[in-house]
Design an enzyme around this catalytic site. Structure first.
Site, PDB file in Angstrom:
ATOM      1  N   LEU A  48       0.861  -1.184   0.000  1.00  0.00           N
ATOM      2  CA  LEU A  48       0.000   0.000   0.000  1.00  0.00           C
ATOM      3  C   LEU A  48       0.895   1.230   0.000  1.00  0.00           C
ATOM      4  O   LEU A  48       1.896   1.281   0.719  1.00  0.00           O
ATOM      5  CB  LEU A  48      -0.896   0.032   1.249  1.00  0.00           C
ATOM      6  N   ASP A  49       0.542   2.251  -0.793  1.00  0.00           N
ATOM      7  CA  ASP A  49       1.292   3.504  -0.788  1.00  0.00           C
ATOM      8  C   ASP A  49       1.281   4.121   0.609  1.00  0.00           C
ATOM      9  O   ASP A  49       0.319   3.932   1.369  1.00  0.00           O
ATOM     10  CB  ASP A  49       0.680   4.496  -1.778  1.00  0.00           C
ATOM     11  N   PRO A  50       2.316   4.880   0.966  1.00  0.00           N
ATOM     12  CA  PRO A  50       2.346   5.525   2.287  1.00  0.00           C
ATOM     13  C   PRO A  50       1.116   6.374   2.596  1.00  0.00           C
ATOM     14  O   PRO A  50       0.632   6.387   3.734  1.00  0.00           O
ATOM     15  CB  PRO A  50       3.609   6.395   2.223  1.00  0.00           C
TER      16      PRO A  50
END
Length: 301
Positions: A48-50
């Site tokens: 998951l992206d930050p």
């Protein structure tokens, strides 16, 4: 001199269904959960992206062998498209590179969504972990190099408009492995004659794991070790939806050594592309069935 005793790593196995917090990387999240459980081994099923929140299935111990099955599962995302600006990263983290005064009407947005369902071609964001000549695309992009990623085939089961506004709209998409929601937002905006980027992203499901299963890092930190262990889902939870074959003692012994076995008894499958076998409730292996024989792909301890 630091005389603090070294933490003993445990050979614990199972799934932690984490609700990943905003502004934390997936790697940092895995590290934190691994530390809280004192686990000897850990991994995750799908980055998951930050700036994204939501379901990050974290595998401990033997569950790491089941990561491919969970990664291949269906995902559900809720996301917001900010209208009028495109960014380098296709989300709010990037620098604005183009703007537009066009704001799509609700009817126009709803009319274009069917074009983004089914099996479609998608060009991944240049800021992605895909490799180009052995280098990560985002590393090349950050270095100022021109990155050209080829469109890839993806599967979008459904996409629906949840809420529409002049500056931002909220949508929900059900999709398969390899789908970039940032690219989806970018392409929807372009199809409507404007620019757009993802301003909010939440993953609500990955394979068998959903929001209702999730626990936060704050919640885990407030529990004792025994209470944390009680929240672990079994390794087999990663195989929900896959056929299970229950073995007898003799078959189980053979599978533990990685050997193929002949499946006997009424109703035994003759052919299966993917399945898992168990003995007295314990996962023994994943594999496939060919001509009535189960063949191992991964053996579990």
């Amino acid at each position: 001199m630091n005389d603090k005793p070294k933490r003993i790593k445990r050979t614990i196995s199972g799934w932690v269904v984490l609700d990943k917090p905003y502004d934390m990387t997936s790697t940092q999240s895995v590290g934190k959960v691994r530390w809280l459980f004192s686990a000897a081994k850990a991994g995750h099923a799908g980055t998951l992206d930050p700036l994204a929140t939501g379901i990050l299935p974290i595998a401990l111990g033997e569950a790491t062998k089941a990561v491919p099955q969970v990664q291949d599962g269906t995902k559900i995302y809720r996301f917001a498209i900010r209208w009028g600006s495109a960014t380098t990263t296709d989300d709010a983290e990037g620098t604005v590179v183009a703007t537009s005064d066009v704001r799509p009407e609700r009817t126009a947005l709803e009319a274009v969504l069917p074009a983004f369902t089914g099996t479609i071609m998608q060009r991944p964001p240049i800021y992605s972990a895909l490799k180009v000549d052995g280098e990560r695309a985002y590393d090349l992009a950050r270095a100022g190099e021109t990155v050209a990623l080829q469109p890839r085939e993806i599967d979008v089961d459904a996409i629906a408009l949840i809420e529409h506004g002049n500056e931002q709209s909220m949508l929900e998409v059900t999709c398969g492995k390899g789908t970039y929601v940032r690219a989806l937002a970018r392409d929807i905006a372009e199809a409507l004659g404007t620019h757009g980027h993802v301003s909010m992203l939440h993953r609500a499901a990955v394979g068998p794991f959903h929001d209702m299963d999730a626990v936060t890092i704050d919640q885990l930190e407030g529990l004792s070790q025994d209470e944390r262990d009680a929240l672990l889902k079994p390794v087999a939870a990663g195989f929900a939806g896959l056929p299970e074959i229950r073995l007898d003692q003799q078959q189980a012994t053979a599978v533990r050594h990685g050997n193929a076995i002949l499946l006997t008894g009424a109703g035994s499958p003759v052919s299966l592309d993917e399945c898992w076998v168990s003995f007295r409730g314990d996962v023994l292996a994943t594999g496939w069935v060919e001509f009535g024989q189960f063949r191992c792909r991964r053996v579990f301890n």
